[in-house]
Design a protein around this motif. Structure first.
Motif, PDB file in Angstrom:
ATOM      1  N   LEU A   3       0.827  -1.192   0.000  1.00 48.42           N
ATOM      2  CA  LEU A   3       0.000   0.000   0.000  1.00 48.42           C
ATOM      3  C   LEU A   3       0.876   1.262   0.000  1.00 48.42           C
ATOM      4  N   LEU A   4       1.925   1.271   0.779  1.00 51.04           N
ATOM      5  CA  LEU A   4       2.852   2.393   0.826  1.00 51.04           C
ATOM      6  C   LEU A   4       3.550   2.578  -0.522  1.00 51.04           C
ATOM      7  N   HIS A   5       4.019   1.485  -1.095  1.00 49.47           N
ATOM      8  CA  HIS A   5       4.689   1.531  -2.405  1.00 49.47           C
ATOM      9  C   HIS A   5       3.717   2.015  -3.499  1.00 49.47           C
ATOM     10  N   SER A   6       2.490   1.604  -3.445  1.00 46.25           N
ATOM     11  CA  SER A   6       1.463   1.993  -4.408  1.00 46.25           C
ATOM     12  C   SER A   6       1.175   3.490  -4.302  1.00 46.25           C
ATOM     13  N   ARG A   7       1.085   4.022  -3.092  1.00 45.42           N
ATOM     14  CA  ARG A   7       0.830   5.446  -2.893  1.00 45.42           C
ATOM     15  C   ARG A   7       2.008   6.288  -3.381  1.00 45.42           C
ATOM     16  N   GLN A   8       3.214   5.837  -3.135  1.00 47.45           N
ATOM     17  CA  GLN A   8       4.391   6.564  -3.612  1.00 47.45           C
ATOM     18  C   GLN A   8       4.401   6.618  -5.140  1.00 47.45           C
ATOM     19  N   ARG A   9       4.090   5.530  -5.769  1.00 45.86           N
ATOM     20  CA  ARG A   9       4.061   5.483  -7.230  1.00 45.86           C
ATOM     21  C   ARG A   9       2.975   6.416  -7.774  1.00 45.86           C
TER      22      ARG A   9
END
Length: 186
Positions: A3-9
């Motif tokens: 979820l964190l990686h998805s938001r950063q992207r």
């Protein structure tokens, strides 16, 4: 973690898209105000500029001088030299065979130059021909529909060209004046 990686992207993508849109908008504004020229499709919206009333027209057609006997001229005196229009009218008629329509004093006041030659679109080449007879004269266009020419003599007028000088110049094409615009005969 996913979820964190998805938001950063998503943040990177939206920020990048926003920056690209802001740059494109800035370029659009600069092009719209004419600060940045458009390197393509810049001729589709502009019509060719043609001479209008008060502009300097270019000679047209074969650009050859007109036979002086076929030119009707009105001579106006815009200087303080008495009888100048009458004298120049007589010289143009006797030396070059030009047809004098009339002569007199200019009603619009004084003129500092040598001679201001005006004609409508049909008389532009005749005006340039008369300009060969009057050194240092200026040629302008007006709205008349006839092919006659008006010469306004000014304070700087000295003399007509000699017949020999005129005949030598008349063997060549008429030379357009700097900044002249094409003439539309429509």
């Amino acid at each position: 973690m996913y979820l964190l990686h998805s938001r950063q992207r998503q943040t990177v993508i939206f920020t990048g898209t926003g920056i690209v849109l802001a740059v494109l908008m800035l370029i659009g504004v600069l092009v719209g105000f004419g600060v940045v020229p458009v390197p393509f499709f810049d001729d589709f919206a502009s019509e060719p500029k043609v001479a209008q009333d008060g502009d300097v027209p270019c000679p047209y057609g074969d650009e050859k001088p007109v036979n002086p006997a076929n030119i009707e001229v009105t001579i106006l005196n815009a200087s303080d030299t008495g009888g100048l229009a009458k004298d120049v009218a007589g010289e143009l008629e006797s030396t070059f065979g030009t047809q004098i329509k009339s002569y007199g004093n200019a009603s619009e006041g004084s003129y500092d130059g040598t001679a201001r030659i005006t004609a409508g679109p049909a008389g532009v080449n005749a005006a340039y021909t008369i300009a060969l007879m009057i050194p240092e004269s200026e040629v302008f266009m007006d709205v008349r529909q006839t092919n006659d020419v008006t010469v306004t003599l000014g304070f700087s007028y000295k003399a007509l060209a000699t017949k020999e000088t005129f005949e030598n110049l008349a063997k060549q094409k008429l030379s357009p004046r700097q900044g002249c615009l094409p003439v539309s005969l429509n």
